[in-house]
Design a protein around this motif. Structure first.
Motif, PDB file in Angstrom:
ATOM      1  N   UNK A  87     -12.196  -0.638   3.139  1.00  0.00           N
ATOM      2  CA  UNK A  87     -13.146  -1.469   2.410  1.00  0.00           C
ATOM      3  C   UNK A  87     -14.367  -0.685   1.945  1.00  0.00           C
ATOM      4  N   UNK A  88     -14.761   0.347   2.694  1.00  0.00           N
ATOM      5  CA  UNK A  88     -15.939   1.102   2.279  1.00  0.00           C
ATOM      6  C   UNK A  88     -15.641   1.974   1.061  1.00  0.00           C
ATOM      7  N   UNK A  89     -14.363   2.115   0.686  1.00  0.00           N
ATOM      8  CA  UNK A  89     -13.988   2.849  -0.524  1.00  0.00           C
ATOM      9  C   UNK A  89     -13.685   1.906  -1.688  1.00  0.00           C
ATOM     10  N   UNK A  90     -13.123   0.737  -1.379  1.00  0.00           N
ATOM     11  CA  UNK A  90     -12.805  -0.228  -2.427  1.00  0.00           C
ATOM     12  C   UNK A  90     -13.008  -1.614  -1.831  1.00  0.00           C
ATOM     13  N   UNK A  91     -14.106  -2.252  -2.219  1.00  0.00           N
ATOM     14  CA  UNK A  91     -14.511  -3.490  -1.551  1.00  0.00           C
ATOM     15  C   UNK A  91     -13.918  -4.746  -2.179  1.00  0.00           C
ATOM     16  N   UNK A  92     -13.438  -4.655  -3.412  1.00  0.00           N
ATOM     17  CA  UNK A  92     -12.935  -5.841  -4.103  1.00  0.00           C
ATOM     18  C   UNK A  92     -11.443  -6.023  -3.876  1.00  0.00           C
ATOM     19  N   UNK A  93     -11.024  -7.244  -3.598  1.00  0.00           N
ATOM     20  CA  UNK A  93      -9.603  -7.496  -3.410  1.00  0.00           C
ATOM     21  C   UNK A  93      -9.055  -6.738  -2.203  1.00  0.00           C
ATOM     22  N   UNK A  94      -7.736  -6.619  -2.165  1.00  0.00           N
ATOM     23  CA  UNK A  94      -7.056  -5.875  -1.095  1.00  0.00           C
ATOM     24  C   UNK A  94      -6.287  -4.738  -1.745  1.00  0.00           C
ATOM     25  N   UNK A  95      -6.720  -3.521  -1.482  1.00  0.00           N
ATOM     26  CA  UNK A  95      -6.150  -2.349  -2.148  1.00  0.00           C
ATOM     27  C   UNK A  95      -5.201  -1.609  -1.207  1.00  0.00           C
ATOM     28  N   UNK A  96      -4.042  -1.217  -1.739  1.00  0.00           N
ATOM     29  CA  UNK A  96      -3.034  -0.515  -0.946  1.00  0.00           C
ATOM     30  C   UNK A  96      -2.440   0.632  -1.756  1.00  0.00           C
ATOM     31  N   UNK A  97      -2.021   1.643  -1.047  1.00  0.00           N
ATOM     32  CA  UNK A  97      -1.206   2.712  -1.615  1.00  0.00           C
ATOM     33  C   UNK A  97       0.194   2.560  -1.060  1.00  0.00           C
ATOM     34  N   UNK A  98       1.195   2.540  -1.949  1.00  0.00           N
ATOM     35  CA  UNK A  98       2.589   2.499  -1.530  1.00  0.00           C
ATOM     36  C   UNK A  98       3.272   3.794  -1.935  1.00  0.00           C
ATOM     37  N   UNK A  99       3.934   4.412  -0.983  1.00  0.00           N
ATOM     38  CA  UNK A  99       4.725   5.625  -1.242  1.00  0.00           C
ATOM     39  C   UNK A  99       6.183   5.199  -1.137  1.00  0.00           C
ATOM     40  N   UNK A 100       6.887   5.232  -2.261  1.00  0.00           N
ATOM     41  CA  UNK A 100       8.243   4.684  -2.344  1.00  0.00           C
ATOM     42  C   UNK A 100       9.283   5.795  -2.371  1.00  0.00           C
ATOM     43  N   UNK A 101      10.350   5.615  -1.604  1.00  0.00           N
ATOM     44  CA  UNK A 101      11.463   6.562  -1.546  1.00  0.00           C
ATOM     45  C   UNK A 101      12.729   5.842  -1.998  1.00  0.00           C
TER      46      UNK A 101
END
Length: 265
Positions: A183-197
């Protein structure tokens, strides 16, 4: 520069769609998605709180008859003894449209230049039943919930045989690791990184933010700034992960896929 202008530069919308329509949509949520260049700077995430690997299976006939009709059946292994099955349809370039059954959820999935109205109905699958179907050869259609079966009757085209659900096979899995952006990097909404294989060995990274429709224009601006501030490079070309997966199944030769869409999902 106004927020809508900045948002349009980050996520150009299809012709005929504007941000006021997105913000006023009757959808339950909006998810902004950005594919990332594989060689770009890393996304700041909370690694110690990594969510376990998710395995997603596509259920369809060997010739992908359901996908060809715009209907996707996906089984997700969300964790130890946690499975769900999702029936999903998408309408391209539309803010408003069908909602499906009462319990269905509607989300606007937004990639640069693309807007998809996604309607999905989820059913939690008993772990023993999931194991019997995914590992021991029990009929895959047994995992469908009653409301999903009823909805599918309205979605499956009349030119497909009535026994189409008896012909389902497993495609996959697509394995993803999901990480939360703090949250301290991106406070708006819910942010995720997905690494897909992918089953072919291909890998993709996707940054996504889920928010309310009313917040979408501001979140799009914040996401664009986040990318610039962290020197994160978007990929060239944007397609959904499912679209690429379907193409992989239809064209098993990965080199042919790479020639068509070298940086796409």
């Amino acid at each position: 520069m106004g927020e809508r202008t900045a948002a349009a530069e980050a996520f150009p919308l299809p012709s005929g769609v504007d941000w006021r329509g997105v913000a006023g949509s009757d959808a339950d949520s909006v998810e902004l998605k950005m594919l990332l260049d594989a060689s770009g700077e890393p996304v700041p995430v909370t690694r110690r709180r990594r969510r376990g690997a998710r395995r997603v299976y596509l259920l369809d006939t060997p010739d992908l008859d359901l996908c060809s009709a715009g209907v996707h059946l996906r089984v997700r292994r969300r964790g130890p003894d946690r499975y769900d099955l999702v029936v999903r349809v998408r309408d391209a370039g539309r803010v408003d449209g069908r909602r499906g059954p009462v319990d269905a959820r509607v989300e606007l999935d937004m990639l640069p230049g693309t807007l998809l109205r996604t309607t999905e109905l989820r059913h939690v699958v008993d772990p023993a039943l999931a194991a019997a179907c995914l590992e021991n050869g029990a009929p895959l259609a047994r995992m469908l919930g009653p409301e999903q079966r009823e909805w599918l009757r309205t979605l499956v085209p009349a030119d497909l045989p009535a026994t189409v659900l008896d012909d389902l096979v497993l495609h996959g899995p697509l394995t993803t690791h999901r990480y939360r952006v703090p949250r301290d990097r991106f406070a708006l909404g819910r942010a995720f990184l997905e690494h897909c294989h992918y089953p072919s060995g291909r890998e993709l990274r996707e940054l996504s933010v889920k928010c309310r429709p009313a917040d979408a224009p501001g979140v799009a601006v914040a996401l664009a700034r986040f990318l610039v501030d962290h020197r994160i490079r978007p990929a060239v070309g944007h397609r959904t992960k499912t679209a690429l997966w379907i193409e992989e199944i239809r064209v098993p030769d990965r080199s042919a896929i790479d020639e068509r869409a070298p940086e796409s999902s």
